[in-house]
Design a protein around this motif. Structure first.
Motif, PDB file in Angstrom:
ATOM      1  N   UNK A   1       0.807  -1.237   0.067  1.00  0.00           N
ATOM      2  CA  UNK A   1       0.033  -0.107  -0.133  1.00  0.00           C
ATOM      3  C   UNK A   1       0.944   1.223   0.033  1.00  0.00           C
ATOM      4  N   UNK A   2       2.167   1.101  -0.039  1.00  0.00           N
ATOM      5  CA  UNK A   2       3.141   2.507  -0.363  1.00  0.00           C
ATOM      6  C   UNK A   2       3.476   2.448   1.164  1.00  0.00           C
TER       7      UNK A   2
ATOM      8  N   UNK B   1       1.333   5.345   3.441  1.00  0.00           N
ATOM      9  CA  UNK B   1       0.277   4.315   4.179  1.00  0.00           C
ATOM     10  C   UNK B   1       0.452   3.442   4.994  1.00  0.00           C
TER      11      UNK B   1
ATOM     12  N   UNK C   1      -1.094   2.891   8.685  1.00  0.00           N
ATOM     13  CA  UNK C   1      -1.809   1.747   9.103  1.00  0.00           C
ATOM     14  C   UNK C   1      -0.968   0.973  10.444  1.00  0.00           C
TER      15      UNK C   1
ATOM     16  N   UNK D   1      -4.799  10.750  11.906  1.00  0.00           N
ATOM     17  CA  UNK D   1      -4.779   9.736  11.098  1.00  0.00           C
ATOM     18  C   UNK D   1      -5.442  10.040   9.885  1.00  0.00           C
ATOM     19  N   UNK D   2      -6.834  10.522   9.846  1.00  0.00           N
ATOM     20  CA  UNK D   2      -7.581  10.793   8.684  1.00  0.00           C
ATOM     21  C   UNK D   2      -6.761  11.714   7.977  1.00  0.00           C
ATOM     22  N   UNK D   3      -6.366  12.933   8.530  1.00  0.00           N
ATOM     23  CA  UNK D   3      -5.416  13.961   7.859  1.00  0.00           C
ATOM     24  C   UNK D   3      -4.289  13.158   7.312  1.00  0.00           C
TER      25      UNK D   3
ATOM     26  N   UNK E   1      -3.881  10.243   6.220  1.00  0.00           N
ATOM     27  CA  UNK E   1      -4.338   9.367   5.049  1.00  0.00           C
ATOM     28  C   UNK E   1      -4.256  10.561   3.658  1.00  0.00           C
ATOM     29  N   UNK E   2      -4.795  11.693   4.213  1.00  0.00           N
ATOM     30  CA  UNK E   2      -5.110  12.671   3.022  1.00  0.00           C
ATOM     31  C   UNK E   2      -3.820  13.063   2.700  1.00  0.00           C
TER      32      UNK E   2
ATOM     33  N   UNK F   1      -1.000  11.523   2.377  1.00  0.00           N
ATOM     34  CA  UNK F   1      -0.385  10.563   1.723  1.00  0.00           C
ATOM     35  C   UNK F   1       0.317  11.290   0.476  1.00  0.00           C
ATOM     36  N   UNK F   2      -0.581  11.849  -0.279  1.00  0.00           N
ATOM     37  CA  UNK F   2      -0.344  12.638  -1.407  1.00  0.00           C
ATOM     38  C   UNK F   2       0.846  13.448  -1.486  1.00  0.00           C
TER      39      UNK F   2
END
Lengths: 314, 332
Positions: A77-78, A81, A85, A174-176, A178-179, A181-182
């Motif tokens: 998954x890179x 990420x 995880x 965590x939510x931010x 994952x965003x 990751x870009x």
């Protein structure tokens, strides 16, 4: 009575080693951990969809690392990420994510263990002191640390450099994350949270994280990504310090990256440029806008290089 | 050894804090021909009674599991987690708030069992007048006017061959999750690979459009355009932008969204305006420039909300169909 750290269980810390197709690196890290004061900590190896057998490497170390467990993500998954995880799975009060592409030295970690066990720090920095330009005491708060050196913000985004209180890495981070990751700095939201809460920091005297085996590529897009992340820093002055530190401190000249990229027809490039221009302080913003204008004139590459040399010298 | 039909398809239901919707969805699935396939609930660490609702259905499905994340990871990451966990030949990721029409269910299951297709489009088609009950390659369908990005970016709209959603699509998916469309890279791959697509005789998933977005509308539109930038084929890229902007009526809303954005997202306002302008093509830019007055002149938000309500009333739009205005933090 002196406690034997080699036999003491370390329940406050959970180490997650994130690995992907680097069996020899994984083997080295596990061997080093087995010989260190961390040998009794809970250690989870997260295999990020390796084609090689990471599990077999873990089995070889099972006897010397009593708290070793293995888990495998369904697919690769890179790395960014995968690190997030890994954070999800941490249940101990402190967590530490160790990607397998860094070099570590766990031999002088006694003070780190004591700091963890004292439970009084929100985060422990175990990377190089030079990276954050810190010469002071082992204990400080985040604002002190971040204002002492312009490179601190960047240094704190290096995943293995931080042993963190797991409750601090909450849902929002965590939510931010994952965003982000870009933007390649998936723990940036966490570092922001540390700064905003002025978290108490422990700065290790001896670095445990030595260096990255595959250094981050400092190109135009990573520059745009950093500037983009920095836009989430609420304090304006701090934001500019963080941006400046990356652009100058990392040896990257935005202008040279942009001019030498050579693909001016790419819309992606222009959108990235927009992010950079937007995040920069005014004088630099105008400088880059001027350079963009030159680029629109489709200057030959030799001329662009000359402009870069001139800009670097200036 | 031939694959057992029940191991052909993994169904993932991603959910977060909507136990009432979840219950309705599970009730529908329980009575459907899909109930024999493995169903996994991916609970994004809900704080309501989602675990209890999920547990109540344990005996209603032969192969049923509930995975509860220790912490909420966000909807897009939850979608990609489903992709990561899928072990069957085909995967279907559904949400907790849509309704289903099972008329074409047996037809879809037959297609799954034949293993000939890469994608089965079970959601609404774009444009809606396209003929159904047929198969074709992606390029044939695009040639016939099918615009895959808008149709397939709706998560439950397709059942896909799991192996095709590979590392590259997952990593790019995480990158695009910032723009809220983590399956865009996969759709691009389906185009490049010229995937074999099946369009069943009727849609199985009926989209629920009553959701409130946590994003401001302009940020969401900006995200959509940024995702469109990843479409390699130029004509398709602009057709996809055009479909959302013009055909779906977003252009009519853009003026209001711009006014709203100026009030709720001041810091990013100009960046977003420039970004939108950059991504568009010449014709779209010219049209966007018509909105210059609302971009430049700061207009009072309350007055504009009242004006908008008046317009909807004049047009005879019922109150339940008027999109709600919610002032939200961009990163909420």
């Amino acid at each position: 009575m002196k406690t034997d750290n080699r036999s003491r269980s370390l329940t406050s810390l959970e180490i997650v080693v994130v690995t992907s197709d680097r069996p020899s690196s994984l083997d080295t890290i596990l061997l080093q951990l087995a010989e260190s004061v961390f040998r009794n900590a809970k250690i989870t190896v997260c295999d990020n969809g390796s084609a090689t057998s990471a599990e077999a490497v873990c089995l070889q170390h099972a006897a010397s690392l009593p708290g070793l467990t293995f888990m495998r993500y369904g697919k690769h998954i890179g790395v960014e990420a995968a690190c997030l995880h890994a954070v999800e799975s941490i249940t101990a009060p402190y967590g530490w994510v160790l990607p397998d592409f860094f070099e570590y030295d766990f031999t002088s970690a006694q003070e780190v263990i004591e700091a963890i066990e004292s439970g009084s720090y929100s985060v422990l920095h175990v990377g190089s002191r030079a990276a954050i330009g810190w010469n002071g005491d082992v204990s400080c708060d985040m604002s002190e640390c971040i204002r002492s050196n312009s490179g601190t913000y960047y240094a704190f985004t290096v995943w293995p450099s931080l042993i963190f209180r797991s409750s601090y890495f909450d849902e929002e981070c965590l939510v931010r994350g994952y965003r982000l990751v870009n933007n390649m700095f998936s723990n940036f939201a966490f570092v922001n949270a540390l700064v905003e809460n002025n978290a108490k920091v422990f700065i290790s005297r001896c670095p445990i994280v030595l260096q990255e085996k595959e250094a981050r590529v400092a190109d135009f897009y990573s520059c745009a990504a950093w500037v983009n992340c920095c836009q989430s820093i609420k304090d304006r002055a701090l934001r500019q310090i963080a941006i400046d530190a990356y652009i100058t401190g990392d040896g990257v000249s935005v202008i040279s990256c942009f001019l030498l990229d050579g693909d001016e027809r790419s819309k992606k490039l222009w959108v990235a440029l927009l992010d950079i221009v937007w995040g920069l302080p005014s004088p630099k913003r105008w400088h880059i806008l001027l350079v963009s204008l030159l680029m629109l004139l489709r200057l030959p590459m030799a001329l662009r290089k000359a402009v870069v040399r001139y800009a670097d010298n200036a | 050894m031939p694959t057992m039909p029940e191991n052909m398809l993994d169904i993932f239901l991603i959910t977060y804090n909507r136990s009432a919707y979840l219950e309705t969805t599970l009730q529908q699935l329980k009575d459907s021909p899909f109930s024999r396939f493995r169903l996994t609930i991916l609970d994004n660490s809900s704080t309501d009674d989602t675990p209890q609702v999920a547990e109540r259905f344990r005996n209603c499905f032969p192969d049923y599991r509930v995975i509860r994340h220790s912490i909420n990871i966000g909807g897009d990451a939850n979608y990609l987690r489903a992709v990561e966990l899928s072990g069957s030949i085909y995967t279907w990721i559904i949400c907790d708030d849509d309704t289903y029409d099972w008329s074409a269910a047996c037809e879809v299951i037959e297609v799954v069992e034949r293993k000939e297709h890469d994608l089965i489009v079970v959601g609404p088609l774009q444009p809606p007048f396209m003929s159904r009950g047929r198969s074709g390659t992606m390029s044939e369908l695009v040639g016939a006017g099918f615009l895959p990005h808008f149709a397939l970016s709706f998560f439950p709209a397709c059942i896909f061959r799991t192996a095709l959603f590979d590392y590259d699509c997952i990593v790019k998916g995480f990158r695009l999750s910032a723009e809220r469309y983590p399956n865009f890279a996969f759709i691009n791959k389906m185009l490049q690979k010229n995937a074999i697509v099946y369009l069943p005789s009727s849609e199985v998933v009926v989209r629920n459009d009553v959701n409130e977005s946590v994003l401001s509308p302009l940020s969401w539109y900006n995200g959509w355009l940024n995702c469109c930038l990843t479409i390699p084929e130029r004509r398709l890229r602009f057709a996809t932008i055009e479909q959302a902007t013009s055909k779906r009526g977003f252009f009519k809303c853009l003026g209001f969204w711009i006014i709203l954005e100026r009030h709720i997202n001041k810091e990013q306002f100009w960046r977003e305006i420039f970004n939108i302008f950059f991504v568009m093509n010449g014709y779209q830019r010219m049209r966007f420039l018509l909105l210059t007055p609302v971009i430049i002149i700061p207009l009072p938000l309350r007055l504009m909300i009242a004006f908008r309500s008046l317009i909807y009333r004049i047009l005879g739009v019922p109150d339940c169909k008027v999109p709600p205005v919610r002032v939200v933090d961009r990163d909420a």
